[in-house]
Write a protein that holds these residues in place. Sequence first.
Motif, PDB file in Angstrom:
ATOM      1  N   LYS A 193       2.400  -2.167  -5.088  1.00  0.00           N
ATOM      2  CA  LYS A 193       2.248  -2.860  -3.805  1.00  0.00           C
ATOM      3  C   LYS A 193       2.984  -4.197  -3.881  1.00  0.00           C
ATOM      4  O   LYS A 193       2.686  -5.040  -4.725  1.00  0.00           O
ATOM      5  CB  LYS A 193       0.765  -3.067  -3.495  1.00  0.00           C
ATOM      6  CG  LYS A 193       0.098  -1.748  -3.099  1.00  0.00           C
ATOM      7  CD  LYS A 193      -1.375  -1.905  -2.874  1.00  0.00           C
ATOM      8  CE  LYS A 193      -1.697  -2.682  -1.626  1.00  0.00           C
ATOM      9  NZ  LYS A 193      -3.166  -2.901  -1.514  1.00  0.00           N
TER      10      LYS A 193
ATOM     11  N   SER B 248       0.477  -2.203   7.094  1.00  0.00           N
ATOM     12  CA  SER B 248      -0.326  -3.288   7.673  1.00  0.00           C
ATOM     13  C   SER B 248       0.144  -3.800   9.033  1.00  0.00           C
ATOM     14  O   SER B 248       1.311  -4.151   9.208  1.00  0.00           O
ATOM     15  CB  SER B 248      -0.456  -4.473   6.703  1.00  0.00           C
ATOM     16  OG  SER B 248      -1.187  -4.028   5.578  1.00  0.00           O
TER      17      SER B 248
ATOM     18  N   GLY C 108       0.307  -7.308   4.904  1.00  0.00           N
ATOM     19  CA  GLY C 108      -0.889  -8.120   5.164  1.00  0.00           C
ATOM     20  C   GLY C 108      -0.940  -9.306   4.226  1.00  0.00           C
ATOM     21  O   GLY C 108      -0.855 -10.464   4.649  1.00  0.00           O
ATOM     22  N   ASP C 109      -1.068  -9.048   2.936  1.00  0.00           N
ATOM     23  CA  ASP C 109      -1.152 -10.155   1.980  1.00  0.00           C
ATOM     24  C   ASP C 109       0.182 -10.853   1.806  1.00  0.00           C
ATOM     25  O   ASP C 109       0.223 -12.071   1.612  1.00  0.00           O
ATOM     26  CB  ASP C 109      -1.701  -9.651   0.647  1.00  0.00           C
ATOM     27  CG  ASP C 109      -3.200  -9.465   0.744  1.00  0.00           C
ATOM     28  OD1 ASP C 109      -3.887 -10.454   1.031  1.00  0.00           O
ATOM     29  OD2 ASP C 109      -3.670  -8.328   0.580  1.00  0.00           O
TER      30      ASP C 109
HETATM   31  C1  LIG Z   1      -1.797  -2.986   2.338  1.00  0.00           C
HETATM   32  C2  LIG Z   1      -2.244  -4.164   1.946  1.00  0.00           C
HETATM   33  O1  LIG Z   1      -3.205  -4.291   0.971  1.00  0.00           O
HETATM   34  P1  LIG Z   1      -4.781  -4.306   1.279  1.00  0.00           P
HETATM   35  O2  LIG Z   1      -5.007  -3.650   2.607  1.00  0.00           O
HETATM   36  O3  LIG Z   1      -5.394  -3.579   0.146  1.00  0.00           O
HETATM   37  O4  LIG Z   1      -5.096  -5.740   1.265  1.00  0.00           O
HETATM   38  C3  LIG Z   1      -1.690  -5.410   2.512  1.00  0.00           C
HETATM   39  O5  LIG Z   1      -2.060  -6.485   2.040  1.00  0.00           O
HETATM   40  O6  LIG Z   1      -0.868  -5.320   3.443  1.00  0.00           O
END
Ligand SMILES: C=C(OP(=O)(O)O)C(=O)O
Length: 579
Positions: free
Chosen positions: A324, A382, A349-350
């Motif tokens: 990721k 996301s 997202g993060d």
């Molecule tokens: C897919 C992601 O990770 P998580 O939803 O586990 O935070 C993100 O952060 O976009």
Amino acid sequence: MSHSLTSSLLTPTKLIPLKSLPKPYLHFFQPQRGPILAVQWKPKSKSKSKSKSKQQNVLLAVADGAPDLSPVVLESSLEVDRASLSGLKENEVGSIPRTKFVCTIGLSTSGSDELEALAVGGMNVARLNMCHNTREWHKEVIERVRRLNEEKGFAVAVMMDTQGSEIHMGDLNGVASAKAEDGDIWTFTIRSFDAALPDRTISVSYDGFAEDVEVGDELLVDGGMVRFEVVEKIGPDVKCLCTDPGLLLPRANLALWRHGRLVLQRNNMLPTITSKDWLDIDFAMEEGVDFIALSFVRSADSINHLKSYIAARSPKSDIAVIAKIESVDSLKNLDEIIHVSDGAMVARGDMGSQIPLEQVPFVQQKVVQLCRRFNKPVIVASQLLESMIEHPIPTRAEVADVSEAVRQQADALMLSGESAMGIYPEKALAVLRSVSLRIERQCREERLHEALQIPSISSSLSDEIKEEICFSAAKMANKLQADALFVYTTNGYMASLLSRCRPDCRIFAFTATASVRKRLNLQWGLIPFRLKFSEDMHDNLSRTFSLLKLRGMIKSGDRIVAVSDMLQSFQVLTIPCTC
Ligand SMILES: C=C(OP(=O)(O)O)C(=O)O
Ligand SMILES: Nc1ncnc2c1ncn2[C@@H]1O[C@H](COP(=O)(O)OP(=O)(O)O)[C@@H](O)[C@H]1O
Ligand SMILES: [K+]
Ligand SMILES: [Mg+2]
């Protein structure tokens, strides 16, 4: 009933009237006289192996009261996802998107009926986010997905996504959300409470939090959906002023910014794979998931570490490790991370709380391109359809975002909150599907493949030959406007090389192992089948021609380009009338 039901090998388990048979199976049955019954058979053997008994399932259609008609016996030696079958039947090639779909499973979609609705809607991979809920809860979901695959003929793969060492909030006294208003003061604390949390108090998962923060820091909740400014530190408590109001969700992620940059100290101290993650990884191996997505990857080391752990603990397992890309550190090491991973996810997202938001689209494009170069599947994740958590239609901007990811020819798109906790999970998936189909068609019309310049990835002569064969086969299929590419692939590599060329026609991929077939679910344009094939290409071709013809997936006169990883060759053929 027909006398052919007396076969000593078979024993009937269920009688299904044809009208109640799932629609995608209907075309299995040739038109016959008299009322038709469909009969599903299971082998008599007491074999415990589920997959074995599945292999031996036979579907029969018998014409009741017409003993002169022999049943149409459909070999189950060829397994294909039911969603692909129905897709092809509805509208031939046009109705199966090339882009694959990953759905995060949460409370909105964890029931068998909801999971089935997503599978019918085109979910290729079900993702379990270990940030939420218990292992027992996830185990039940995995069992439901497995049952769906076995009983209803789907091939949904399962992805376990680790929590990682992010800082996150605790639960909110059992409530689903809490509103933070502009100007409110909230307390973020590392104290633990036996009873309910005091009003406007949030617990924080990381013990070093109160020490790390400084007055004036900015605290981003859930990728920046709510923002606070740190105004005071009192021992374990950090008082924060809400500057951007919004909804606080249980276990939402927290990021600290200072002087316009992410505070990195804690990232560098904490491990990428925490002790909870290792337990979740053991759980994933026990459950035989298809993918493990590793959160907050910073370098190739953690991927190598996880891969060698899986290889040592479970040498026969075929679990693919997805990196990721969501931490600012991963951006410095992108090439080496993608090189050693089995795929990557642009976790926007993060990522959006670690770098300025306006840089996220550039990162997405870069990761998608790198993955294509290294021949690794890539997921764009996301907020693709965030507003559909609450609304039945997306915003125009969301449709444009999905379109852009499809135009970049990412392998897969992912739903998060839309499918995990939203009110309209099926509608969100339907939007991904219809936008993908439309944009993919446009890409074909624009002959996007003609601009294709993909550098070589080969690390050995044998790989180089495979790459060249696939590149030439895909090019020829485009030029001759072939109806399909067929690939006979042992470990999926040749199939992925063909997918990498993003050809105009669909790619039927035949492989002998169930795990390879499910892994190919994540790759652009592949329609994976499980089929035992031999080294005799002629035999493979004639068997698959007749099996696919019987299912209406190809027809006489179709032009096929066939690739095999055993002979390292390809052939151009026309489907004969007599198979
Ligand atoms: C897919 C992601 O990770 P998580 O939803 O586990 O935070 C993100 O952060 O976009
Ligand atoms: N297994 C689950 N149980 C309950 N809620 C979940 C689950 N998985 C996801 N969710 C909900 O869906 C939201 C979006 O999912 P996701 O993007 O995976 O999580 P997050 O935003 O925490 O990283 C989460 O914030 C959470 O509210
Ligand atoms: K996660
Ligand atoms: Mg994340």
